[in-house]
Design an enzyme around this catalytic site. Sequence first.
Site, PDB file in Angstrom:
ATOM      1  N   LYS A   1     -14.828   7.908  -5.010  1.00 31.84           N
ATOM      2  CA  LYS A   1     -16.122   8.240  -4.403  1.00 31.84           C
ATOM      3  C   LYS A   1     -16.635   9.569  -4.953  1.00 31.84           C
ATOM      4  O   LYS A   1     -17.826   9.708  -5.267  1.00 31.84           O
ATOM      5  CB  LYS A   1     -15.988   8.338  -2.875  1.00 31.84           C
ATOM      6  CG  LYS A   1     -15.501   7.078  -2.180  1.00 31.84           C
ATOM      7  CD  LYS A   1     -15.156   7.374  -0.710  1.00 31.84           C
ATOM      8  CE  LYS A   1     -14.347   6.270  -0.068  1.00 31.84           C
ATOM      9  NZ  LYS A   1     -13.681   6.717   1.181  1.00 31.84           N
TER      10      LYS A   1
ATOM     11  N   LYS B   1      -9.538  13.707   3.647  1.00 35.63           N
ATOM     12  CA  LYS B   1      -8.621  12.557   3.670  1.00 35.63           C
ATOM     13  C   LYS B   1      -7.740  12.753   4.892  1.00 35.63           C
ATOM     14  O   LYS B   1      -7.848  13.777   5.555  1.00 35.63           O
ATOM     15  CB  LYS B   1      -7.761  12.513   2.398  1.00 35.63           C
ATOM     16  CG  LYS B   1      -7.148  13.878   2.059  1.00 35.63           C
ATOM     17  CD  LYS B   1      -6.392  13.916   0.739  1.00 35.63           C
ATOM     18  CE  LYS B   1      -7.212  13.876  -0.498  1.00 35.63           C
ATOM     19  NZ  LYS B   1      -7.317  12.561  -1.119  1.00 35.63           N
ATOM     20  N   ARG B   2      -6.873  11.800   5.230  1.00 37.62           N
ATOM     21  CA  ARG B   2      -5.979  12.042   6.362  1.00 37.62           C
ATOM     22  C   ARG B   2      -5.088  13.259   6.088  1.00 37.62           C
ATOM     23  O   ARG B   2      -4.763  13.573   4.931  1.00 37.62           O
ATOM     24  CB  ARG B   2      -5.116  10.801   6.619  1.00 37.62           C
ATOM     25  CG  ARG B   2      -5.889   9.673   7.261  1.00 37.62           C
ATOM     26  CD  ARG B   2      -6.389  10.041   8.637  1.00 37.62           C
ATOM     27  NE  ARG B   2      -5.317  10.128   9.589  1.00 37.62           N
ATOM     28  CZ  ARG B   2      -5.140   9.299  10.610  1.00 37.62           C
ATOM     29  NH1 ARG B   2      -6.001   8.331  10.843  1.00 37.62           N
ATOM     30  NH2 ARG B   2      -4.116   9.438  11.432  1.00 37.62           N
TER      31      ARG B   2
ATOM     32  N   LYS C   1      -0.034  14.489   0.990  1.00 38.77           N
ATOM     33  CA  LYS C   1      -1.335  14.774   0.375  1.00 38.77           C
ATOM     34  C   LYS C   1      -1.506  16.264   0.076  1.00 38.77           C
ATOM     35  O   LYS C   1      -2.422  16.670  -0.623  1.00 38.77           O
ATOM     36  CB  LYS C   1      -2.459  14.265   1.270  1.00 38.77           C
ATOM     37  CG  LYS C   1      -2.533  12.732   1.352  1.00 38.77           C
ATOM     38  CD  LYS C   1      -3.615  12.290   2.321  1.00 38.77           C
ATOM     39  CE  LYS C   1      -3.727  10.787   2.494  1.00 38.77           C
ATOM     40  NZ  LYS C   1      -4.396  10.096   1.378  1.00 38.77           N
TER      41      LYS C   1
ATOM     42  N   HIS D   1       0.789  -1.238   0.000  1.00 39.92           N
ATOM     43  CA  HIS D   1       0.000   0.000   0.000  1.00 39.92           C
ATOM     44  C   HIS D   1       0.813   1.274   0.000  1.00 39.92           C
ATOM     45  O   HIS D   1       0.239   2.368   0.063  1.00 39.92           O
ATOM     46  CB  HIS D   1      -0.940   0.028   1.207  1.00 39.92           C
ATOM     47  CG  HIS D   1      -2.146  -0.834   1.024  1.00 39.92           C
ATOM     48  ND1 HIS D   1      -3.312  -0.379   0.475  1.00 39.92           N
ATOM     49  CD2 HIS D   1      -2.346  -2.151   1.285  1.00 39.92           C
ATOM     50  CE1 HIS D   1      -4.195  -1.356   0.422  1.00 39.92           C
ATOM     51  NE2 HIS D   1      -3.621  -2.451   0.898  1.00 39.92           N
TER      52      HIS D   1
ATOM     53  N   THR E   1      -8.841   6.363  -2.746  1.00 36.85           N
ATOM     54  CA  THR E   1     -10.170   5.831  -3.048  1.00 36.85           C
ATOM     55  C   THR E   1     -11.213   6.934  -2.949  1.00 36.85           C
ATOM     56  O   THR E   1     -12.277   6.822  -3.548  1.00 36.85           O
ATOM     57  CB  THR E   1     -10.559   4.678  -2.104  1.00 36.85           C
ATOM     58  OG1 THR E   1     -10.263   5.076  -0.762  1.00 36.85           O
ATOM     59  CG2 THR E   1      -9.807   3.408  -2.458  1.00 36.85           C
TER      60      THR E   1
HETATM   61  C1  LIG Z   1     -12.417   6.859   1.524  1.00 38.90           C
HETATM   62  C2  LIG Z   1     -11.975   7.367   2.844  1.00 38.90           C
HETATM   63  C3  LIG Z   1     -10.637   7.686   3.062  1.00 38.90           C
HETATM   64  C4  LIG Z   1      -9.567   7.575   1.985  1.00 38.90           C
HETATM   65  O1  LIG Z   1      -9.397   8.843   1.412  1.00 38.90           O
HETATM   66  P1  LIG Z   1      -8.194   9.128   0.382  1.00 38.90           P
HETATM   67  O2  LIG Z   1      -8.517  10.489  -0.135  1.00 38.90           O
HETATM   68  O3  LIG Z   1      -8.271   8.081  -0.671  1.00 38.90           O
HETATM   69  O4  LIG Z   1      -6.948   9.089   1.176  1.00 38.90           O
HETATM   70  C5  LIG Z   1     -10.264   8.165   4.302  1.00 38.90           C
HETATM   71  N1  LIG Z   1     -11.173   8.336   5.285  1.00 38.90           N
HETATM   72  C6  LIG Z   1     -12.474   8.046   5.106  1.00 38.90           C
HETATM   73  C7  LIG Z   1     -13.423   8.264   6.232  1.00 38.90           C
HETATM   74  C8  LIG Z   1     -12.921   7.554   3.883  1.00 38.90           C
HETATM   75  O5  LIG Z   1     -14.221   7.259   3.727  1.00 38.90           O
END
Ligand SMILES: *Cc1c(COP(=O)(O)O)cnc(C)c1O
Length: 814
Positions: free
Chosen positions: A654, A542-543, A548, A355, A650
Site C-alpha cells: 500500500k 501495523k499490529r 515487527k 500465513h 501488505t
Molecule cells: C493493510 C493493513 C494491515 C496489514 O499491515 P502489515 O504491515 O502488512 O502487517 C493491518 N491493519 C490494517 C488496518 C491494514 O489496512
Amino acid sequence: MEYKHSVPQIEKQILAKLEHGYGVGLENATNDQIYKSVALIAREMMEQGCSEFMAEAEKTKTKQVYYLCMEFLLGRSLKNTLFNLGVENDFREALRQMGVKLDSLYDCEPDAGLGNGGLGRLAACFMDALATQRYPAMGYSLCYEYGIFRQKLVDGWQTELPDFWLPGGRIWMHEIPEKAVEVHFRGHVEERWHNNYHECIHKDYTTIMAVPCDMYIAGMDGKGVSRLRLWKSKGESFDMGLFNSGNYMRAMEQNAMAESITKVLYPEDNHPEGKSLRLTQQYFLVSASIQDIIRTHLFQYATLDNLPDTVAIHLNDTHPVLAIPELMRIMLDECGYDWDHAWDITTRTVAYTNHTVMKEALECWSQELFKMQLPRIYQIVEEINRRFCQQMHDIGVDGYKVGRMAPLNDGYVKMANLAVVGSHSVNGVSALHSDILKKTVFNDFYTEMPEKFTNVTNGIAHRRWLNQSNPELANLLTQKIGRGYIYDASQLKKLEAFKDDKAVLKELAEIKHHNKERLAAYIKKENNVTVDPDSIFDVQVKRMHEYKRQHLNALNILATYLWLKDNPNADFVPHTYIFGAKAAPGYYFAKQMIRFIYKLGQLINNDPAVNQKMKVIYIEDYRVTLAELLIPAADISEQISLAGTEASGTSNMKFMINGAVTLGTLDGANVEIHDSVGDDNMLLFGMTTPEVEILRKDGYHPEQIYYNNPAVHCAIDYMRGGVNGVEFGDIVHSLTTNDPYMVLADFDSYQKAQGRAVKLYRNPETWQRMCLINIANAGRFAADRAIREYADNIWHCKPVPSSTAPGTDAFATK
Ligand SMILES: *Cc1c(COP(=O)(O)O)cnc(C)c1O
C-alpha cells in the site's frame, strides 16, 4: 446491469428512502439518516448486480469460488461502492444540490472491523479482485456483533473498548432467515451395523442456528459483485418444552449461550488463544458454510460427484480447516458415500493458504476439548489420521517423520497438518515465505509430496488503496498514462517514462505535500500536536508485535534524540515519526512497547531543545479508514521485521503504490519489492534469513552489542532510568538478555539506512524519482494479479464470460 441514473433521479431516490425509512423530509433529516438512505440505495444496486451476475454464472456453469476466513477487515463500504459502480460524481452532485456534502456522509460510516490486521484485510481485498475480474465468488465468515476493539490510550497504556459497529453498519447487511442452517455440537456418537453398513449417528447434540447476513462487494464498474455471507448464531427456536414446564430461565440461558458464539471477534493477531469458544466459532463457521455450499451445489447438479469440477473451497489459514472433516461428515453420514470416494472429492475441492511460520502461531487443539465439543468430527479426524499414517508407513516413511506430519499427535489436533493432508494445494503468501515453508514447518510434507506446494504472493485492492484514498495521485496517473491501470495495474509501468520529467516529479511532491497537510490537520485535531508537513513523515503502522520490531524504530528515535541533545547545532532534517497499532489485549509486552513510544512522544514533543526538529506521534485506534489517510502521506514506509518472520506484509505494498520509499529488511514481500525497484530505490538494511539462522546457531549475545555500541548503550540506559517518568524494565531486560527478534543485531544497520534516507531526501528530485519508480513498479502487487494466479494455478476456474469485457466501454468513453 446499468447502475447509472441521472442526478435528478438520484435525488428522488434519496428523498424516497428518507420518507420510507425514517418518515422525514430533507429539512428534518439527520446526516446519519441521509447516510443510511444513500447506503441503502448503494446496497440495493449491488444486490441486484450480484443476483444478475450469479444467474449468469449459473447459466454458464462457471466454477464457483468459496473463500472461508474467520476475518474480513472491510473498513467502510460507501465510498468503495459508489466509486466502483462509477456513480460517485453523480451522487456527489445530487447531494450538493440538496445541500449535503458526500464526504460528510462517508464519515458517518463506522469501519466494519471484522478482522485483526493483514490476514483479514487480504480477504477483503480479494473479494474486490474476484468481483472486478468476474470470478463468481462467495466469502464466508462470522457476523461478529463486536469487531476489533476500539483502542484508547490512557497515559500511553492501551485499554480496549467495545466496537459498536452495527448501528451504522447493519444497513449494508441483508439478513436471510429462511436460509438458516443447524449446527450441532457436543453429544455423543452411536455406532451400529445396518444393512451391512457401519453407521455413525450423532445423538443428544446441542443445536445452534446459523442465520446468514449477506454483504456485497462491487467490483470495478459493477460487472461482477462478490457476496460475503456472514453467519450469525441464534438459539434453536425458543424451547417451548422448557418454557411450558416453568423453566423460563433455562430457556433464556440456552439462547444467551447460543448467541454468544458470534458475539465478538478474538483480538489476537498471529497468536492462537486455545479457548473453547474459539473452537466453537471455527466449527460454527465451517459447518454452516459447507452445508450452504452443498445445498447450493445439489440444487443445481443433484450430485456431489462433480464437486471438484464446479466448486473450489479455499481455506485462508488453518482457522477454517475443519471444513475438511465437515465435508467428509456430510458425504459419509448424509449422502451415503464410502470413505475413499468422499476423500477423493474432498481433497480435490479444498486448498489451503498458510500465513505464518512462527511456531507459537501454529494452531493446535487439545484432543480432549476437541472430542467433547465435536465428537463426530473428532472420529473423522481420527480416521483421516489413521489412514494417512498407514499410507506413509506403507511407502516406507520413518516413524518419527510420520509422527511429525500426523494430524493427531501428542494429545493434540494439529490444524496445519490436517490442512496439508486434506487439501490438494498449499501455498505461502510471498516467494520467501513459501520457500521457508518448504524448508522448515512443512519440510516433511514437502519431501513426500512436493507437487502440493506453491506460492501466491499477496496483493492489495489498488482501486481502494490508490484511486480512492489518494485521488490526486490517481488523477495525475490518469493524465499521464491513461485509465488502463485501473483494470490492469501492470500498466503503472508506463509511469517510468516520466522518471526524468521534472514537472511530473514536482507534481508528485506537491501531491504528497497535500496528503501530509491533510494528515497534519488530523493529528492537530486528535493529538493536539502541530507537525510540519515539510518534515520527513516516517510511518510505521501495523499490529504491535515484537517480531515487527516497532521497538527497533523507537530505540533509534531515542538514540537520535539523545544525539541531538548533545549536538544542538547539527544540520538535521526534521522528522515526524508516526506510529499506529493495536496490541492483543493479553500481550503485555506489546502494550509496554506502545507505552514506550507514547512516552517517547511526550518527552520529545515537549522538549523545546528538539521539538522543532523531531516529533513522535502515536495515532490511536489504527484501522482501515485511518490507513487510508496515513499511507498516502508517508515519505518512508517502515517494514522492519526480523528476516524470516513476516509472511508477506501488505501495508508495504500500500505504501509503495502511494509513492513512499520502503525502509526495510529482506523479509516477506519486501524481497519482491526489492526485486522490482532495485537497491537504488529501496532502503535495505539488516540480516538476511540465512544470516539470522547462522547467528542463532553460533550463539547470539545481545549484551555484547549493548556494551560495544555507544548509541545502543546510551539509549538503553536512558530507558532504564525512565522515559518521561516511566521505566521500561521488561523491554530493557528482553533486549539485553535474549533479544528474541534480534533488535540489537540489526540496530547499527538500521541507523545507517536511516542516514541514507536523509541524504537522499535532501535532494528532492532524487527522492521524487525514487517515489515514482516505486509507484511504477507496484503493479505486480495488485490483488487482481494474485487472484488470477489462484484461479489459474490452484482453483482452475475462469471468469464468467461477458459480451462487454471490463475495461472496454466504461472508460473508453470518459
Ligand atoms: C493493510 C493493513 C494491515 C496489514 O499491515 P502489515 O504491515 O502488512 O502487517 C493491518 N491493519 C490494517 C488496518 C491494514 O489496512
